[in-house]
Design a protein around this motif. Structure first.
Motif, PDB file in Angstrom:
ATOM      1  N   MET A   1       0.833  -1.178   0.000  1.00 49.44           N
ATOM      2  CA  MET A   1       0.000   0.000   0.000  1.00 49.44           C
ATOM      3  C   MET A   1       0.880   1.245   0.000  1.00 49.44           C
ATOM      4  SD  MET A   1      -3.038  -0.930   2.635  1.00 49.44           S
ATOM      5  CE  MET A   1      -2.164  -2.078   3.660  1.00 49.44           C
ATOM      6  N   ASP A   2       0.487   2.236  -0.753  1.00 51.02           N
ATOM      7  CA  ASP A   2       1.254   3.478  -0.813  1.00 51.02           C
ATOM      8  C   ASP A   2       1.027   4.359   0.406  1.00 51.02           C
ATOM      9  OD1 ASP A   2       2.358   2.833  -3.247  1.00 51.02           O
ATOM     10  OD2 ASP A   2       0.748   3.779  -4.377  1.00 51.02           O
ATOM     11  N   ARG A   3      -0.200   4.365   0.924  1.00 48.68           N
ATOM     12  CA  ARG A   3      -0.531   5.177   2.101  1.00 48.68           C
ATOM     13  C   ARG A   3      -1.089   4.240   3.167  1.00 48.68           C
ATOM     14  NH1 ARG A   3      -0.766  10.343   1.823  1.00 48.68           N
ATOM     15  NH2 ARG A   3      -2.531  10.660   3.170  1.00 48.68           N
ATOM     16  N   ALA A   4      -0.695   4.504   4.399  1.00 48.20           N
ATOM     17  CA  ALA A   4      -1.125   3.631   5.490  1.00 48.20           C
ATOM     18  C   ALA A   4      -1.588   4.454   6.679  1.00 48.20           C
ATOM     19  CB  ALA A   4       0.032   2.724   5.899  1.00 48.20           C
ATOM     20  N   CYS A   5      -2.346   3.794   7.554  1.00 47.72           N
ATOM     21  CA  CYS A   5      -2.844   4.448   8.754  1.00 47.72           C
ATOM     22  C   CYS A   5      -2.755   3.481   9.924  1.00 47.72           C
ATOM     23  CB  CYS A   5      -4.295   4.876   8.563  1.00 47.72           C
ATOM     24  SG  CYS A   5      -5.018   5.582  10.067  1.00 47.72           S
ATOM     25  N   GLY A   6      -2.297   3.991  11.053  1.00 43.69           N
ATOM     26  CA  GLY A   6      -2.294   3.242  12.301  1.00 43.69           C
ATOM     27  C   GLY A   6      -3.129   3.991  13.321  1.00 43.69           C
ATOM     28  N   PHE A  17      -2.203   7.989  12.919  1.00 44.59           N
ATOM     29  CA  PHE A  17      -1.009   8.393  12.185  1.00 44.59           C
ATOM     30  C   PHE A  17      -1.156   7.902  10.759  1.00 44.59           C
ATOM     31  CE2 PHE A  17       3.328   7.652  10.604  1.00 44.59           C
ATOM     32  CZ  PHE A  17       3.871   8.910  10.803  1.00 44.59           C
ATOM     33  N   ILE A  18      -0.955   8.816   9.812  1.00 41.88           N
ATOM     34  CA  ILE A  18      -1.009   8.496   8.384  1.00 41.88           C
ATOM     35  C   ILE A  18       0.338   8.839   7.779  1.00 41.88           C
ATOM     36  CG2 ILE A  18      -2.014   9.145   6.164  1.00 41.88           C
ATOM     37  CD1 ILE A  18      -4.630   9.686   7.608  1.00 41.88           C
ATOM     38  N   SER A  19       0.803   7.987   6.873  1.00 45.44           N
ATOM     39  CA  SER A  19       2.070   8.235   6.203  1.00 45.44           C
ATOM     40  C   SER A  19       2.088   7.510   4.869  1.00 45.44           C
ATOM     41  CB  SER A  19       3.228   7.734   7.069  1.00 45.44           C
ATOM     42  OG  SER A  19       4.458   7.897   6.407  1.00 45.44           O
ATOM     43  N   GLY A  23       7.651   7.444   3.775  1.00 41.27           N
ATOM     44  CA  GLY A  23       7.815   8.286   4.964  1.00 41.27           C
ATOM     45  C   GLY A  23       7.383   9.728   4.772  1.00 41.27           C
ATOM     46  N   SER A  24       6.897  10.061   3.605  1.00 48.32           N
ATOM     47  CA  SER A  24       6.459  11.439   3.356  1.00 48.32           C
ATOM     48  C   SER A  24       4.993  11.616   3.758  1.00 48.32           C
ATOM     49  CB  SER A  24       6.636  11.791   1.877  1.00 48.32           C
ATOM     50  OG  SER A  24       5.817  10.964   1.074  1.00 48.32           O
ATOM     51  N   ASN A  25       4.557  12.852   3.776  1.00 46.16           N
ATOM     52  CA  ASN A  25       3.166  13.214   4.091  1.00 46.16           C
ATOM     53  C   ASN A  25       2.676  12.594   5.394  1.00 46.16           C
ATOM     54  OD1 ASN A  25       2.880  14.746   1.692  1.00 46.16           O
ATOM     55  ND2 ASN A  25       2.563  12.851   0.554  1.00 46.16           N
ATOM     56  N   GLN A  26       3.458  12.733   6.448  1.00 45.00           N
ATOM     57  CA  GLN A  26       3.075  12.193   7.744  1.00 45.00           C
ATOM     58  C   GLN A  26       2.138  13.153   8.465  1.00 45.00           C
ATOM     59  OE1 GLN A  26       6.593  11.305   9.992  1.00 45.00           O
ATOM     60  NE2 GLN A  26       7.237   9.699   8.589  1.00 45.00           N
ATOM     61  N   GLU A  27       1.178  12.560   9.156  1.00 45.88           N
ATOM     62  CA  GLU A  27       0.226  13.385   9.903  1.00 45.88           C
ATOM     63  C   GLU A  27      -0.286  12.627  11.119  1.00 45.88           C
ATOM     64  OE1 GLU A  27      -4.055  15.634   9.257  1.00 45.88           O
ATOM     65  OE2 GLU A  27      -2.956  14.928   7.506  1.00 45.88           O
TER      66      GLU A  27
END
Length: 109
Positions: A1-6, A17-19, A23-27
């Protein structure tokens, strides 16, 4: 997956946390556990184009959020905390959410 959420679930708060995998676009975001805030989590994930997330199965607290996310067609993986523990360190909700995000980026769904 290109984008993940924990999502780190607690009795009185949820830390998300989304990234991107690189490691880019962390929030980071924190939410309370009221239903209106659970819907805010759903909206946040949809806004960030997240289709999969990983959360710990802490007690019964995950069940309401799970139902809201499944209803929104977001694939939710509920993990047993014993199976996803990190090496012993100083534990924080933010570190846990980030670790869950890292793990979810490698899940094959």
């Amino acid at each position: 997956m290109d984008r993940a959420c924990g999502l780190d679930m607690q009795k009185d708060k949820i830390v998300g946390f989304i990234s991107c995998k690189d490691g880019s676009n962390q929030e980071f975001r924190e939410f309370s556990t009221y239903t209106c805030e659970l819907k805010e989590i759903r909206d946040w994930l949809q806004e960030k184009d997240i289709h999969h997330c990983l959360m710990e199965s802490t007690g019964i607290y995950w069940m309401s959020l799970y139902a809201i996310l499944k209803e929104a067609c977001i694939e939710v993986i509920v993990a047993n905390p014993v199976h996803i523990k990190q090496m012993p360190k100083r534990k924080t909700d933010r570190k846990d959410a980030k670790w869950l995000c890292t793990l979810s980026s490698y899940v094959n769904v």
